[in-house]
Design a protein around this motif. Structure first.
Motif, PDB file in Angstrom:
ATOM      1  N   PRO A  84      45.413  32.542  44.440  1.00 36.41           N
ATOM      2  CA  PRO A  84      44.246  33.263  44.971  1.00 36.41           C
ATOM      3  C   PRO A  84      43.355  32.375  45.835  1.00 36.41           C
ATOM      4  O   PRO A  84      42.736  32.853  46.790  1.00 36.41           O
ATOM      5  N   VAL A  87      44.849  32.232  49.205  1.00 38.02           N
ATOM      6  CA  VAL A  87      44.574  33.490  49.911  1.00 38.02           C
ATOM      7  C   VAL A  87      43.179  33.458  50.517  1.00 38.02           C
ATOM      8  O   VAL A  87      42.958  33.893  51.655  1.00 38.02           O
ATOM      9  N   PHE A 145      50.616  37.962  47.761  1.00 33.97           N
ATOM     10  CA  PHE A 145      49.334  38.649  47.877  1.00 33.97           C
ATOM     11  C   PHE A 145      49.186  39.268  49.267  1.00 33.97           C
ATOM     12  O   PHE A 145      48.853  40.440  49.422  1.00 33.97           O
ATOM     13  N   SER A 148      51.680  42.013  50.069  1.00 33.37           N
ATOM     14  CA  SER A 148      51.393  43.213  49.287  1.00 33.37           C
ATOM     15  C   SER A 148      50.223  43.988  49.862  1.00 33.37           C
ATOM     16  O   SER A 148      50.035  45.166  49.557  1.00 33.37           O
ATOM     17  N   ASP A 149      49.443  43.314  50.692  1.00 32.04           N
ATOM     18  CA  ASP A 149      48.307  43.973  51.336  1.00 32.04           C
ATOM     19  C   ASP A 149      48.704  44.594  52.664  1.00 32.04           C
ATOM     20  O   ASP A 149      47.864  45.150  53.367  1.00 32.04           O
ATOM     21  N   ALA A 228      41.368  45.041  41.951  1.00 27.70           N
ATOM     22  CA  ALA A 228      41.992  43.730  42.148  1.00 27.70           C
ATOM     23  C   ALA A 228      41.390  42.698  41.202  1.00 27.70           C
ATOM     24  O   ALA A 228      42.096  41.841  40.670  1.00 27.70           O
ATOM     25  N   SER A 232      43.701  40.766  38.528  1.00 27.16           N
ATOM     26  CA  SER A 232      43.912  39.318  38.572  1.00 27.16           C
ATOM     27  C   SER A 232      43.477  38.651  37.276  1.00 27.16           C
ATOM     28  O   SER A 232      44.072  37.663  36.847  1.00 27.16           O
ATOM     29  N   GLN A 273      39.157  35.227  43.585  1.00 21.90           N
ATOM     30  CA  GLN A 273      39.771  36.542  43.728  1.00 21.90           C
ATOM     31  C   GLN A 273      38.737  37.646  43.663  1.00 21.90           C
ATOM     32  O   GLN A 273      38.785  38.614  44.416  1.00 21.90           O
ATOM     33  N   GLU A 288      48.583  43.067  42.999  1.00 25.14           N
ATOM     34  CA  GLU A 288      48.573  41.663  42.626  1.00 25.14           C
ATOM     35  C   GLU A 288      50.007  41.174  42.427  1.00 25.14           C
ATOM     36  O   GLU A 288      50.917  41.973  42.205  1.00 25.14           O
TER      37      GLU A 288
END
Length: 293
Positions: A84, A87, A145, A148-149, A228, A232, A273, A288
């Motif tokens: 995370p 990200v 991540f 998946s978005d 989310a 997480s 996150q 996630e």
């Protein structure tokens, strides 16, 4: 369970291929009967499916399995759960999105905790190459991540996972060389150093059915119902559960610095996150990296 396959003589990539191929075939078979529409791949999403298979599945699994041959399971999981934070850095510096200060606070906290886990003051007491592999797994997990978005209602999450697993097995075939796997090892019982004895076939089936297929199905269903931030937080329990199970089965106990640093890492990852949850959720339904291990 991967430790048992390694104790039976399977190389890390051979264990990964066994898991990916077994889980992929099982999940595709289940969906073909129960939810055939999930297996449809929009032509415009072919490259996306390929990237998902290579980065989010093959990359995470191969690097993680290789890392745990050199590092304790708990430490490897802690490093992977810095994803995370990666990200956050990607969203800020690549996507140029302004983030709340708490996102960077979480990143700093996580890296401080990570420094405690690996005991940087002692010149890295853990295997350096193992650490590199674990950080590679974290980077690929961050890719999970971000990928998946990147899809909407035209892609069924379960179909994406099924084809991702099979695609990962296909991608890994040339380097895993499944034709060289010592298949006779699955008829034996293995005992990792310091651990309890288990049938190798039982360990493999648990890894395929429970730790992959069931985990992905339950995880995807759960995060489509949760935010989310909540997802997480729940997912971070994998680190604790993994460390406890590794201690019970294979005798891997975390030291004081790993426990304290681990709690700090999870706190930082949660802050990071949570700070980005509101920014990522409007893109699509929050997802996630669940069941990734």
């Amino acid at each position: 369970m991967a430790k048992y396959l390694a104790a039976a003589g399977l190389a890390p990539l051979e264990a990964v291929w066994t898991r990916m191929a077994g889980a992929g075939l099982l999940l595709v078979g289940i969906l073909a009967v129960a939810r055939p529409r999930a297996l449809r791949i929009p032509r415009s999403r072919l490259l996306f499916f390929l990237a998902y298979a290579v980065v989010a599945v093959a990359g995470v699994q191969a690097l993680y399995f290789a890392a745990i041959t050199r590092l304790p399971v708990g430490v490897t999981l802690l490093i992977e759960f810095t994803s995370p934070v990666l990200v956050v850095l990607w969203v800020r510096f690549i996507r140029k999105v302004r983030l709340p200060r708490t996102a960077f606070t979480g990143a700093v906290v996580a890296f401080v905790g990570l420094g405690i886990v690996v005991e940087v003051w002692s010149g890295l007491s853990l295997d350096p190459f193992g650490l590199l592999l674990a950080f590679g797994a974290a980077a690929c997990c961050a890719g999970y991540f971000l990928l998946s978005d990147g899809f909407g209602d035209d892609v069924d999450p379960l179909g994406l996972i099924a084809w991702g697993l099979l695609g990962a097995a296909l991608v890994l075939t040339p380097i895993s060389r499944p034709w060289d796997i010592p298949w006779s090892a699955f008829a034996r019982t293995a005992t990792p150093e310091g651990g309890h004895a288990l049938p190798v076939l039982g360990a493999a089936l648990w890894m395929i059915v429970i730790a992959t297929v069931a985990a992905y199905i339950l995880g995807v269903t759960a995060v489509r119902r949760l935010s989310a931030a909540v997802g997480s937080t729940v997912a971070s329990l994998e680190v604790i559960a993994g460390a406890v199970i590794a201690w019970v089965l294979v005798g891997e106990a975390l030291g004081v610095f790993q426990i304290v640093g681990g709690l700090i890492v999870l706190t930082g990852a949660y802050l990071a996150q949570r700070a980005t949850a509101d920014l990522t959720e409007p893109v699509g339904e929050a997802r996630e990296p669940v069941g990734a291990l």
